[in-house]
Design a protein around this motif. Structure first.
Motif, PDB file in Angstrom:
ATOM      1  N   ILE A  15       0.830  -1.066  -0.182  1.00  0.00           N
ATOM      2  CA  ILE A  15       0.092   0.001  -0.114  1.00  0.00           C
ATOM      3  C   ILE A  15       0.591   1.318   0.085  1.00  0.00           C
ATOM      4  N   MET A  16       1.136   1.349  -0.718  1.00  0.00           N
ATOM      5  CA  MET A  16       2.177   3.299  -1.309  1.00  0.00           C
ATOM      6  C   MET A  16       1.640   4.022  -0.946  1.00  0.00           C
ATOM      7  N   ASP A  17       1.378   4.227   0.426  1.00  0.00           N
ATOM      8  CA  ASP A  17       1.432   5.783   0.966  1.00  0.00           C
ATOM      9  C   ASP A  17       1.749   6.728   1.566  1.00  0.00           C
ATOM     10  N   ILE A 176       1.829  -7.621   3.275  1.00  0.00           N
ATOM     11  CA  ILE A 176       1.302  -5.955   3.170  1.00  0.00           C
ATOM     12  C   ILE A 176       2.185  -5.529   3.642  1.00  0.00           C
ATOM     13  N   ILE A 177       2.828  -5.079   2.849  1.00  0.00           N
ATOM     14  CA  ILE A 177       3.353  -3.146   3.202  1.00  0.00           C
ATOM     15  C   ILE A 177       2.246  -2.410   3.472  1.00  0.00           C
ATOM     16  N   ARG A 178       2.853  -1.758   4.385  1.00  0.00           N
ATOM     17  CA  ARG A 178       1.939  -0.460   4.644  1.00  0.00           C
ATOM     18  C   ARG A 178       3.259   1.077   4.837  1.00  0.00           C
ATOM     19  N   THR A 179       3.153   1.898   3.661  1.00  0.00           N
ATOM     20  CA  THR A 179       3.784   3.037   4.120  1.00  0.00           C
ATOM     21  C   THR A 179       3.105   4.182   4.651  1.00  0.00           C
ATOM     22  N   GLY A 180       4.217   5.006   5.702  1.00  0.00           N
ATOM     23  CA  GLY A 180       2.995   5.726   5.150  1.00  0.00           C
ATOM     24  C   GLY A 180       2.458   5.794   7.224  1.00  0.00           C
ATOM     25  N   GLY A 181       2.163   5.177   7.374  1.00  0.00           N
ATOM     26  CA  GLY A 181       2.425   5.562   9.186  1.00  0.00           C
ATOM     27  C   GLY A 181       0.910   5.194   9.572  1.00  0.00           C
ATOM     28  N   GLU A 197       0.429 -11.781   6.376  1.00  0.00           N
ATOM     29  CA  GLU A 197       0.989 -10.961   7.610  1.00  0.00           C
ATOM     30  C   GLU A 197       1.087  -9.567   7.244  1.00  0.00           C
ATOM     31  N   LEU A 198       1.370  -8.990   7.991  1.00  0.00           N
ATOM     32  CA  LEU A 198       0.935  -7.083   7.551  1.00  0.00           C
ATOM     33  C   LEU A 198       2.793  -6.685   8.431  1.00  0.00           C
ATOM     34  N   TYR A 199       2.659  -4.960   7.964  1.00  0.00           N
ATOM     35  CA  TYR A 199       3.139  -4.477   8.024  1.00  0.00           C
ATOM     36  C   TYR A 199       3.712  -3.075   7.636  1.00  0.00           C
ATOM     37  N   PHE A 200       3.831  -1.806   9.087  1.00  0.00           N
ATOM     38  CA  PHE A 200       3.825  -0.994   9.049  1.00  0.00           C
ATOM     39  C   PHE A 200       4.760  -0.334   8.994  1.00  0.00           C
ATOM     40  N   THR A 201       5.006   0.871   8.328  1.00  0.00           N
ATOM     41  CA  THR A 201       6.194   1.941   9.187  1.00  0.00           C
ATOM     42  C   THR A 201       5.159   2.984   8.376  1.00  0.00           C
ATOM     43  N   ASP A 202       6.280   4.188   9.119  1.00  0.00           N
ATOM     44  CA  ASP A 202       6.316   5.495   8.986  1.00  0.00           C
ATOM     45  C   ASP A 202       6.852   6.345   8.034  1.00  0.00           C
ATOM     46  N   THR A 203       7.821   5.106   7.360  1.00  0.00           N
ATOM     47  CA  THR A 203       8.720   5.684   5.901  1.00  0.00           C
ATOM     48  C   THR A 203       7.363   6.289   4.755  1.00  0.00           C
ATOM     49  N   LEU A 204       7.319   7.235   4.411  1.00  0.00           N
ATOM     50  CA  LEU A 204       6.760   7.412   3.568  1.00  0.00           C
ATOM     51  C   LEU A 204       7.297   6.375   2.035  1.00  0.00           C
ATOM     52  N   PHE A 205       6.203   6.674   1.134  1.00  0.00           N
ATOM     53  CA  PHE A 205       6.518   5.384  -0.078  1.00  0.00           C
ATOM     54  C   PHE A 205       7.912   5.939  -0.994  1.00  0.00           C
TER      55      PHE A 205
END
Ligand code: IPE
Ligand code: IPE
Ligand code: MG
Length: 230
Positions: A15-17, A176-181, A197-205
């Motif tokens: 999810i390129m956020d 599934i990776i979501r960027t953007g927090g 498996e879900l992975y969330f990062t604050d890094t902006l895409f």
């Protein structure tokens, strides 16, 4: 780092956020964030392919995004057109396939033509498939699949439904990776994500480098997937 990744997921979703915020932080128009994001997307597709990921699905435009200002959408469409021609052709030349999921009837005709052209050129037996979710909404995908099964007079089973989704024939995403927090799925692969498996990062895409992607994959390889078993 790649050597330490013991388990490569078959199917990764991203999810390129965060493109807009990335640009705003630099006092630039949101569109320059989308432009930087597109470049990153292509580089990540190449990286995923090199690492042995079989399917990469990127969430590029949701049905909900279609209500954004026309100016932003036009810029996105123009980026999709140019990036498709240049970079997707390059991927196809390396033996990759390209697939698009979403309601393409909601996109301008010149955009869908470019996309369809790339999709048609794709090999059937590719080792890597790059899937772009465009004008995509998970709920309407499920409703459409169910309606089709019913119209065909079929019993509504998981098999009959999933084989009528846009992703028919593609294994469910493992990761599934979501960027953007943000900590949500925003209507992405609602059916298919059941056991991802879900992975969330604050890094902006646009800042989600190949190294950060590898770090995420390293995290995936340490996870214990139980699928409800003990
Ligand atoms: C994601 O970035 C890309 C699209 C939805 C097209 P955003 O445009 O949502 O960026 P933010 O979340 O506003 O920073
Ligand atoms: C999700 O991002 C959609 C894409 C990345 C294409 P959004 O920016 O649209 O999500 P929300 O609105 O924050 O949930
Ligand atoms: Mg956003």
């Amino acid at each position: 780092m790649a050597d330490n990744i013991s388990k490569i997921p078959t199917h990764v979703g991203i999810i390129m956020d965060g493109n807009g915020r990335w640009a705003q932080k630099r006092l630039m128009p949101r569109s320059s964030g989308h432009s930087a994001g597109m470049k990153r997307m292509i580089a990540l597709a190449q990286k995923a392919k090199d690492l042995g990921v079989k399917y990469l699905t990127v969430y590029a435009l949701s049905t909900e995004n279609l209500s954004r200002p026309q100016e932003e959408l036009d810029k996105l469409y123009s980026l999709i057109r140019t990036y498709f021609i240049k970079n997707v052709d390059k991927l196809i030349k390396q033996g990759a396939a390209v697939k698009v999921i979403g309601d393409l009837s909601l996109l301008p005709k010149d955009v869908t033509e470019v996309i369809q052209n790339g999709v048609n050129k794709s090999p059937k037996d590719a080792e890597f498939t790059f899937i772009m979710a465009l004008a995509y909404g998970g709920r309407s995908e499920i409703v459409n699949a169910a309606s089709r099964a019913v119209a065909e007079g079929l019993e509504l089973t998981e098999q009959n439904l999933s084989s009528r989704l846009y992703t028919a024939g593609v294994p469910d995403p493992d990761f599934i990776i979501r960027t953007g927090g943000e900590l949500r799925l925003s209507n992405f692969l609602m059916w298919q994500a059941a056991y991802a498996e879900l992975y969330f990062t604050d890094t902006l895409f646009p800042d989600f480098t190949n190294g950060k992607f590898e770090k995420a994959l390293l995290d995936f390889s340490s996870r214990k997937r139980r699928f409800g078993k003990v």
